[in-house]
Each structure stands twice: as C-alpha cells, then as structure tokens.
Motif scaffolding. Structure first.
Motif: not given
Length: 655
Positions: A161, A177, A186, A190
């Motif tokens: 990520c 996420s 993501p 972020c």
C-alpha cells in the motif's frame, strides 16, 4: 622350477648321446595343457601361461590346469581405523573415510548426532533450523501462521500500500484503505482530511481544498455556513416568467397570478377570456391573449351575441341511414359517392363501390373495365382469353411452363439450369445429352458437364462421334497364323503374353498356339523346358550323388560319388563312415578314409616308443636306445652312460 632346470641340464649333458633328428624340439609340442613351449639351446622348455600353475607334485610337461585366483587387497575399514559413534566407514583409494550418514551431523571421527530437522517436525511451508539437538520451526519472510502446523502467505508482506495507508488481507489478496481522517489513493498516498474535525456550521457542507477546509450551504439552504444553514425550498426551483413561488411546508410551488394562465414553470401570460366577452351559450377560448368565441355542438348563431340549439348534435340523433350535418339529418349518399357508383349506408356511413365490370374511384367516377384490366390476374409470359361476364382464362405461352396466375418461365435459359446429364436445347427445354444422335454407331456415351462424351468400347477402333468398328469377330476373320484377340487379329504366341513355359517354343496352327520343348530339352512345354538330365533317372547307388560329367571321349556321362562322411561303391551303395575329421575319434586315434585308426599303428620305427598326443603319434627311442625313432632305434655302446641315463629318466618319471 628346480625340476625344470634339472631337465634342461640333463638334456644338454646328453645332447650328443641322443643324436635326435628333429630340427624343432617344440614340434610336436611335448608340453601339457595351458603351457607354452620355448626353445633354448636346442632344448624344449615348458612354461605355464599367465594366470595358470601346475598341480602340486607335478611339472609343466604334464600341464598347468590350476587357474590362479587374483588376490584382493585388504579393506582399510577392517583394519585398526575406528570411526566415531553412529559414523560410517567408506573405502576410497585404499584409504578409510569416516562419514556421518544421511540425517546425522557432527564430527565423524568422534560422534554423529541425528539432525532433528530430518524428522520433518515443521508444518507446511515452514522452515526448520538446527539449534543444538533441537529443531526450531519458523515461517519464512512473507508468510505467517503456526510454523508447527502451517505457514500461509501474507499478501500484506511486504506492504503493497501507499504512504499512511492500511493493508488488510482478503484471502490471498491485499486490500489497501486510508485510515479515518485521511483521504487519497490508498495505493499511492493517504493525506490528512481537514474536514474530519467538522469546522462548518449546522447543516453546512465541508470541502477539502488541499490542506484547507471550505464551508458552504447546500442547494436549497441559505445562511452563514460557518454558523447555520436554514432550509429555503424556493431556492431549489426556478419559476417561469411572470410566475410566483409559494412555500408550502418543506416544498415550493410555482403559480400564475389571477388573470394569467400558462405553465408557471415556463411562462405566465394574460388570459383573454377574463373577463368573458362572448354571447349567450357561447364558449370562450383564449388565443394568445385574445378571446375566441364559438357556439357549442348542437347550437348555431352568433357566438358573440347568442347561440341557438339545432335538429341534431351528432349522428346518433338521426336514423341509422342518415347523418347529422350542420345540425340537420341528411342522406350521406347524396354528397359522398361518385358518378356510376353504388352506395349503401351502414350505421350512418356511406359505403361506395363500383358495380361489377367497372372500375375507378367510387367516390369520384366508375367506368367499364378494359380487356387488359380483366386479364390483370394473369402472370408474366401468359395468354389471356376473356369469356362470359368478364372472366379471364390464363394459360402459359408455348415453350413456357409454370403457374399462369403467378407467371410462366422457360424450362431453361442455359445448360446449368438443367440436370448434370441434360442440356438446354434451342426450344429452351432440358433434354438428355446422350440421345440417339449424340454419338456414332457402336459408341458409348457418357454425360460430362452437360455435354456428351463419346468413346469407342474396349478393343473397338474408329471415331466415336461417327462410327466404331472391330478388326475381327471370330478367329476365322484372321489368317491361319493369327487369332481374334480383343477383337483384333494378333499373334496368339505373343498377345497378351506367351502361353508357353520357360525356354519352350511356340508355333501357331489353325489360329491356336502350340508349345513344344526345343531339341535337347525336356519337360512340360506349358510350364518349363530344361536340358535333358543325365541323372534322371538316377543311375547311382543308394545314398550316392549323381552329377553330369563327361568320359574320356567327351561324351556326356553321369558321375556317381559318395557324399562326404560316406564310404562304399557309389554305383552300388554308400553308407555312413565312422568319422569325417580327427575330432570325431578318440585322442589316440585319427580319421583315415572315414574310419578311426590308431595313430601309433605302424607309425614309429623299429624298437621306438609311440605315444598318442591329440590324434598325433609322437615317436621316441627308449632311454637305453638311440637313433631315428621314425626309422630304427639301437642300443647304446656306453654302458655307464646308459645306466646313468636310465637312473635319471627313472627319477624324472617318478617326479
């Protein structure tokens, strides 16, 4: 070896005494089996060949029957070498090598300990490491779980990520996420959301502009977005031109003011019928702001003054055969149908039709039909005949076929319209290509691509498109030295092939082939002719062989001989002998004239000694004799030498 040297010295000492006549002392060989004979100082020396030795208490003259077994080097692992506990010893190049067996580790000269990982104590996909005498299981990088049961691949290791994103697994997939209070992609990065602290007023909405929060009232609301936004439904809609917006609870409604009409959401205009300016019983219609007055149905008069009621308002006010027109009941046939047409009224409707034999528009004019119009039902390429009361009779034209009411066509326009064995003739009909006129007399016809292919039958001659004929029908149509073969006069000795056998002669007589064997030959002339066989019938005796030959005058004569291994008179009988070669007899016999004979029979000279060796007679003089053993042996003159020789020979024989 001592005995061998004694024999050599003995032979050298008495060389002059023996006076042997052999030029090669090793022929025939005096040595036994598995030996080699060597000549040294005109004496025969017997030696064992490599790998063999003579028997105990024996010598090489009697042979070397004992095979020497090769010695095996000692195993170094069976010596004083001592490996460690649980170690194994292996011989390599004459040296002992100590090794720990499979599944064990350590110093092979001291002790080999069992590898705890060799028992496979770890789970599936786990890794095992040896720490002393214990096995330690662990999951490899990128895997997780109980290493003693099963390690499962973790898709979040390494983390796929973006920055500040969270990774969670779903089966074998990684799901990225942004955490609460963060926004962005993501899988890339972020960023912290400034609207997460709710800086705006009641019912206001917040928008993220980079790192700054911007507050605003949503659609249908008004007020200070940093304090409070109040609901205003008329803010949500846009009314038409001249219309008013009226709030009703939580909804807004657009209405035209009094005296105006139209779509309040589009435009409101002034109503021309307000106030009403029309007459009594008249109706007013607004026409873009101007009043339009009309009398209603069933009324007549001036709509701007007064409308008066008439005889009828609609057709139902009249009888079934009349209609209401201008508020009057009238006959519809008077004004509906044309000249020469028939009219019938059904339920207030005038039905106009042209009478039989006429045509036209019944609402305008009806006229009589022409012959072309009467024959209109007939199809293309047809003839029409009008009979009776304008009734057409349709038929196809000559050389046309089909349904005359649909249309007639020719049977064919080209050959491809016909079957494979047909063609299209000049009358446009499909006919068989192999008709009676397609090919010549006696010819065969075969349809090929809508054309006739003519060929003469097998063995016929001529032009298949004019006439096919034969050279003959029977033998009598040919000369006497010919025959009718395949409808042609040919030589029966050569066509189709010679009926005679190999080397036979063929002559034709009265149309027939006659076969015979030439002079000096015999046999079946229809199968095989061969030279006359001198051995048939066989003139020789039983078991004898007959071969053609010649006598001293070169006259052909049969020659009889007994086959190999047989003996006797070939003209009477041949019987099997005792032998064919020396190997068929005993060691002391030889094969002579197919009989086994003693080799020592009359082989040696007078007073000589004969010894049979491999089917060969070996002659020698006795120890007290000298001379040529193949001719004669005689006593020696020297008595002392004779006695000494006798003792030595006796000693050698005893050994």
């Amino acid at each position: 070896m001592r005995k061998l040297l004694f024999i050599v010295l003995f032979c050298l000492q008495y060389k002059e005494t023996f006076q042997l006549s052999y030029s090669d002392p090793c022929y025939p060989t005096p040595c036994g089996v598995n030996t080699q004979c060597h000549v040294q100082n005109e004496a025969a020396i017997c030696r064992c060949i490599s790998g063999y030795n003579h028997a105990p208490n024996s010598n090489t003259i009697e042979g070397c029957p004992i095979k020497i077994r090769p010695t095996t080097p000692p195993d170094p692992c069976h010596s004083t070498v001592q490996c460690g506990i649980n170690a194994e010893c292996r011989s390599s190049g004459g040296k002992a090598v100590c090794e720990c067996p499979s599944g064990y580790t350590g110093n092979a000269l001291v002790r080999c300990n069992q590898d705890p990982c060799s028992l496979r104590p770890c789970g599936i996909q786990a890794e095992c490491s040896n720490r002393g005498s214990q096995a330690v299981c662990s999951c490899p990088h990128g895997f997780q779980g109980d290493p003693y049961i099963r390690c499962i691949e973790n898709p979040c290791l390494p983390n796929p990520c973006g920055q500040d994103a969270l990774c969670s697994k779903n089966g074998n997939r990684a799901i990225c996420s942004c955490p609460s209070g963060y926004t962005g992609d993501p899988y890339r990065s972020c960023n912290r959301d400034p609207c997460s602290t709710s800086p705006c007023g009641v019912q206001a909405q917040c928008q993220n502009h980079g790192s700054r929060a911007v507050c605003s009232c949503p659609a249908g609301y008004s007020g200070d977005p940093y304090v409070r936004c109040n609901y205003a439904p008329c803010k949500l809609i846009s009314c038409g031109q001249g219309a008013d917006c009226v709030e009703s609870g939580s909804s807004a409604v657009c209405k035209c003011p009094h005296g105006y009409k139209g779509d309040p959401y589009v435009s409101c205009r002034k109503d021309g019928c307000i106030p009403n300016v029309c007459g009594v019983y008249a109706t007013c219609t607004d026409n873009y702001g101007r009043p339009d007055c009309q009398c209603p149905p069933g009324f007549q008069g001036d709509p701007y003054r007064q409308c008066i009621r008439g005889d009828c308002d609609e057709n139902s006010d009249c009888g079934p055969y009349r209609i209401c027109k201008n508020y009057k009941c009238v006959d519809p046939c008077l004004t509906t149908c044309g000249v020469g047409s028939d009219c019938q009224v059904r339920n207030h409707v005038a039905i106009c039709t042209c009478p039989h034999g006429t045509t036209g528009d019944p609402f305008a004019h009806c006229r009589h039909l022409t012959n072309a119009e009467i024959c209109a039902p007939c199809g293309q390429n047809t003839n029409c005949q009008v009979v009776g009361t304008n009734k057409p009779i349709c038929s196809c034209k000559p050389n046309f076929f089909g349904d005359p009411l649909i249309g007639c066509t020719r049977e064919c326009q080209q050959d491809s319209d016909c079957g494979y064995t047909q063609k299209c003739d000049i009358k446009y009909r499909c006919v068989n290509v192999c008709d009676s006129t397609a090919c010549g007399r006696n010819a065969n016809c075969r349809p090929v691509n809508h054309r006739a292919e003519c060929t003469c039958p097998q063995y016929y001659q001529g032009n298949p498109y004019t006439s096919c004929y034969t050279g003959c029908i029977s033998h009598y149509d040919c000369n006497g030295n010919q025959a009718c073969i395949k409808l042609e006069c040919q030589d029966p000795c050569h066509v189709p092939s010679s009926p005679c056998g190999h080397a036979a002669q063929c002559q034709v007589s009265n149309h027939k082939p006659i076969c015979s064997c030439p002079k000096g030959y015999t046999g079946d002339p229809y199968v095989l002719c061969r030279l006359e066989d001198q051995c048939s019938p066989n003139p020789c005796g039983r078991n004898a062989i007959c071969q053609p030959g010649h006598d001293q005058y070169s006259t052909k004569r049969p020659v009889c001989t007994c086959p190999r291994g047989y003996i006797g008179d070939a003209l009477v009988s041949c019987s099997p002998g005792e032998c064919e070669r020396d190997g068929d007899c005993r060691q002391d016999e030889a094969c002579k004239n197919n009989y086994c004979r003693q080799v020592c029979s009359s082989a040696c000279g007078r007073y000589a000694i004969c010894k049979a060796l491999s089917h060969v007679a070996v002659c020698s003089c006795p120890s007290t004799y000298s001379g040529d053993p193949l001719v004669s042996c005689y006593p020696k003159n020297n008595r002392k030498k004779r006695e000494s020789l006798t003792q030595n020979v006796t000693s050698i024989a005893e050994n």
